[in-house]
Design an enzyme around this catalytic site. Sequence first.
Site, PDB file in Angstrom:
ATOM      1  N   CYS A  27      23.697  -2.417 -11.833  1.00 40.43           N
ATOM      2  CA  CYS A  27      22.709  -2.451 -13.054  1.00 40.43           C
ATOM      3  C   CYS A  27      23.298  -1.820 -14.272  1.00 40.43           C
ATOM      4  O   CYS A  27      24.682  -1.931 -14.560  1.00 40.43           O
ATOM      5  CB  CYS A  27      21.621  -1.545 -12.583  1.00 40.43           C
ATOM      6  N   MET A  28      22.707  -1.105 -15.189  1.00 39.83           N
ATOM      7  CA  MET A  28      23.278  -0.419 -16.301  1.00 39.83           C
ATOM      8  C   MET A  28      24.087   0.642 -16.024  1.00 39.83           C
ATOM      9  O   MET A  28      25.131   0.756 -16.711  1.00 39.83           O
ATOM     10  CB  MET A  28      22.060  -0.103 -17.165  1.00 39.83           C
TER      11      MET A  28
END
Length: 459
Positions: A27-28
Amino acid sequence: MRKEQQMATDILEHVGGKGNIRKIAHCMTRLRLSLKDGGKANIEALKKIDGVMGVVVDETLQIVIGPGTVNRVADEMSQITGFGIGEESEPEYDSLTFEERAAVDNERRKERNRTPFKNFLRRIGNIFIPLIPGLVASGIINGAANFAKNAGVDPTQTWMQILLLLGTSIFTYLAVVVGWNTAKEFGGTPVLGAIAGMFLFNPFLAEITIYGEQLIVGRGGLFGVIFAAFLMTFVEKNVRKVMPASIDIIFTPLITVLSVGFFSLYAIMPVAGLLADGITKGLTAVLDVGGVVAGAVLAGFFLPLVMVGLHHGLTPIHLELINTYGNTALLTILAMAGAGQVGAAMAIFVKTKNRRLRNIIKGALPVGFLGIGEPLLYGVTLPLGRPFITACMGAALGGAFQAIMHTGATGVGVSGISLIPLIADGKYLYYFLGLVIAYAGGFLFTYLFGFKEEMAQDI
């Protein structure tokens, strides 16, 4: 060897090697690894890898690396292992070794013990996490354009119109991509989920009367879209079980779209509308009645939700608040959680002589100011223990101030200083002052009684 290559190599070494990898994703801020045998992962060794800011052992092994870097590390691991990001390598159960079977059985037992509520929030997070880059980019563009408009720039100028177009497009068609991701998450055909989003936000709804009332476009918001897209997947799977293969491609989607389409208009929209109204009006009432206390409690207890990665489950609530009121007062309050961590980390940096801890803080503080708090959470405050609590206390002060000032955000996906362009009603200064209060509170609480040098010995 480049830093990302070294990190990928070291991570592979401490998770049991290429042969123990089942799936690579990210994810980020986190590298997410599905392992064949979680017991082979050396968690302590992973935490000590240069560049790793923390490790979360959950349904997947989550290694906190930070924004930007995590993408490159995932790419390096993909090249080393030969797995595409998101692909999965899972042999048949009968071909596994005794140890691997034991690990699989253990995972299945853990799966049975997971609470439905946690699984629900994880599912919601999985739907919205892939949308965050687009929401961030569009939100910042839209916020900057509106900031310029409020400053007196003529909104009819071509470049301003283009900026507003770029900034609002994802929100205009958000129901479609949410429907797509929902169907994908639950194993259905993504385009059918997208169609579910189109049903509930089609302007033609205003021409239809059901139960004696004219339908309202978008009634039920994204809650309705998620349920309709899930129902699309459920119906599609069950119809396909009994549909002859020769006509499956024609009649399975046809029956699915027709049945779910009618059900969506007659049942999902009214029920989801009541749910959306209850949540949005309930939260607004809590903030109106609770005021300072409500803001402090919400901000002070948000970090534990971030700690287990379930905070993305709140995204549809923020978006529904924006859809109903034009802004989300909840986001500006919860954003104070990250600010409290920034203050706590600065206090630790001032007090500690531990070089490794100071380097972690130096690397994580810039993105912390920009609203990405996970590197500080997993690399600094949570491992130390008490600073996690003092960071929450600082966050509570900032949340109380935001509640008093009635600030709100017109977009989602960012927090910290990055959220300033998206603050509604020109209350930029009030929001910034709330950040400063949370920074100061986290700093003072941590400096005075939240950190002692002996805490840093095991970092």
